[in-house]
Design a protein around this motif. Structure first.
Motif, short mmCIF file in Angstrom:
data_model
loop_
_atom_site.label_atom_id
_atom_site.label_comp_id
_atom_site.label_asym_id
_atom_site.label_seq_id
_atom_site.Cartn_x
_atom_site.Cartn_y
_atom_site.Cartn_z
N ALA A 362 52.84 27.22 104.59
CA ALA A 362 53.80 27.70 105.59
C ALA A 362 53.69 29.19 105.90
N THR A 363 53.15 29.99 104.98
CA THR A 363 53.06 31.43 105.26
C THR A 363 51.81 31.78 106.07
N VAL A 364 50.94 30.82 106.32
CA VAL A 364 49.76 31.04 107.15
C VAL A 364 50.15 30.87 108.62
N GLU A 365 49.67 31.76 109.46
CA GLU A 365 49.92 31.65 110.90
C GLU A 365 48.89 30.73 111.55
N GLN A 366 49.36 29.86 112.45
CA GLN A 366 48.46 28.91 113.10
C GLN A 366 47.35 29.63 113.87
N ALA A 367 47.67 30.77 114.45
CA ALA A 367 46.65 31.51 115.20
C ALA A 367 45.49 31.93 114.30
N ILE A 369 44.41 30.19 111.65
CA ILE A 369 43.59 28.99 111.44
C ILE A 369 42.69 28.77 112.65
N GLU A 370 43.26 28.93 113.83
CA GLU A 370 42.46 28.74 115.06
C GLU A 370 41.32 29.75 115.14
N ALA A 371 41.59 30.99 114.75
CA ALA A 371 40.54 32.00 114.79
C ALA A 371 39.48 31.77 113.72
N LEU A 372 39.85 31.11 112.63
CA LEU A 372 38.91 30.85 111.55
C LEU A 372 37.83 29.85 111.93
N LEU A 373 38.16 28.89 112.77
CA LEU A 373 37.26 27.76 113.03
C LEU A 373 35.88 28.18 113.53
N PRO A 374 35.76 29.05 114.53
CA PRO A 374 34.41 29.48 114.96
C PRO A 374 33.64 30.17 113.83
N TRP A 375 34.35 30.82 112.95
CA TRP A 375 33.69 31.49 111.83
C TRP A 375 33.13 30.48 110.84
#
Length: 391
Positions: A362-367, A369-375
């Protein structure tokens, strides 16, 4: 051979560790300004802080008033050990294990407590044992969410309403992100450092009336260290469950926990925290389902954790490697992501199969996670290019 281009945007917060987990959004050390430092935890103010932490825990987690809550030493491990050493031995015990920590509890019960009547039901990483094999007229010990395997029980439906034994549940990466059925759980434990991103070293122990009755009617035949003792002269030490801790807690950590609980309450409580974790997991799930080189370690969708998401690399080039080489490939991805400042601490647990473990609590921001995917894609392509160049 040219380098694979890096994505343009990094996660604003690259902390995806599965414990200690990232702090709540917007956290800074200033949040600890009211910490009761240099004061006794047994002072009026100290007891008030501890009692407030217990009360907010009950409110946010929606723990019934019938259940007692205590702050105990040594994180979730201390809370689980306290329950095992204080409660077991009155009857036979069934142990359910499918990852590192559950197997650790098996070792404690079978080899340290050396109970005579122990049945163990294990499953490999990625699977659950047959939950229907557990006999709930015996005591049953299990982990709700396997932090190192990403496999959780789907719900409490496998636990009968009427049972003679106790259920002892390690819920450390489930509490505050999944719905726990307290009517079916006699002991629940967790640590502050998981879903709320609190500091380590402290645990929470939640006891049902049935667990309290066991404590007051059964005395184990082995000696108990002071930090495990929950009763005196056959009666529960009630002060432990109102803020009079067994040993000295860090009031700095208590303040941090209070801050996390206040944030959780401001978000809308348990349902909101669960929704945040579910939303984060959904983003990662969609990526995995569209990515041919990646899959969940948890085989059955209903058993996939929404916090500690464990992934395996299924690309045929990697799958053809030996175990050590597969581990080296995954570590090269993790190392590249850390060096690029895109993701920290996302390697699989040391005893788990090679792969990745990404915290989506819950303390992770969804944005982020979204930014992590291309990485993730970049790290895989880079590692695969290096593998092919070395062949």
């Amino acid at each position: 051979m040219s380098a694979i281009p890096m994505p343009a945007v990094r996660p604003a917060n690259p902390r995806f560790s599965s414990g200690p987990c990232t702090k709540r959004p917007g956290w800074s050390p200033e949040a600890l300004g009211d910490a009761l430092l240099g004061r006794s935890h047994r002072s009026k103010e100290g007891k008030s802080k501890l009692a407030e932490a217990i009360a907010l825990t009950r409110e946010v987690l929606e723990v019934p008033l019938t259940h007692r809550i205590a702050i105990v030493p040594a994180s979730d491990t201390g809370a689980v050990e306290m329950a095992l050493w204080s409660l077991l031995g009155e009857r036979g015990v069934d142990m359910l294990a499918w990852e590192s920590f559950g197997k650790g509890w098996v070792t404690d019960v079978a080899k340290q407590l050396k109970l005579a009547d122990v049945r163990v039901f294990e499953a490999p990483y990625g699977e659950l044992p047959d939950l229907g094999l557990a006999d709930f007229d015996r005591d049953v010990v299990f982990t709700w969410n396997g932090t190192t395997s990403g496999v959780r029980v789907p719900d409490g439906g496998f636990i009968p309403e009427n049972r003679d034994g106790l259920t002892i549940c390690d819920a450390t990466s489930a509490a505050f992100a999944q719905t726990l059925d307290y009517d079916k759980l006699d002991v629940v434990t967790f640590s502050w450092q998981k879903v709320l991103g609190g500091e380590g070293a402290h645990g929470i122990l939640i006891l049902s009336p049935r667990a309290v009755e066991r404590l007051e009617t059964y005395a184990p035949p082995w000696p108990l260290p002071k930090i495990f003792r929950l009763t005196k002269n056959g009666k529960l030490i009630e002060g432990i469950f109102s803020g009079a801790t067994i040993n000295t807690p860090s009031m700095l950590c208590v303040e941090d926990y209070l801050d996390a609980l206040s944030w959780a309450k401001s978000q809308g409580g348990l349902s909101a925290l669960t929704s945040r974790a579910d939303g984060n997991f959904a983003v990662l799930r969609d990526f995995v389902e569209q990515t041919p080189w990646l899959d969940f370690l948890a085989e059955v969708p209903e058993t996939r954790s929404n916090t500690s998401v464990c992934l395996k690399i299924t690309d045929p080039h990697v799958a053809a490697l030996g175990g050590d080489e597969q581990a080296a490939f995954a570590k090269s991805m993790v190392s590249a992501l850390e060096k690029a400042g895109a993701a920290l601490d996302i390697g699989a647990y040391r005893d788990a199969p090679p792969g990745l473990r990404i915290w989506t609590g819950a303390t992770v921001e969804q944005a982020d996670i979204e930014a992590l995917l291309p990485w993730l894609q970049w790290a895989f392509e880079t590692a695969l290019q290096d593998l092919e160049a070395a062949a």
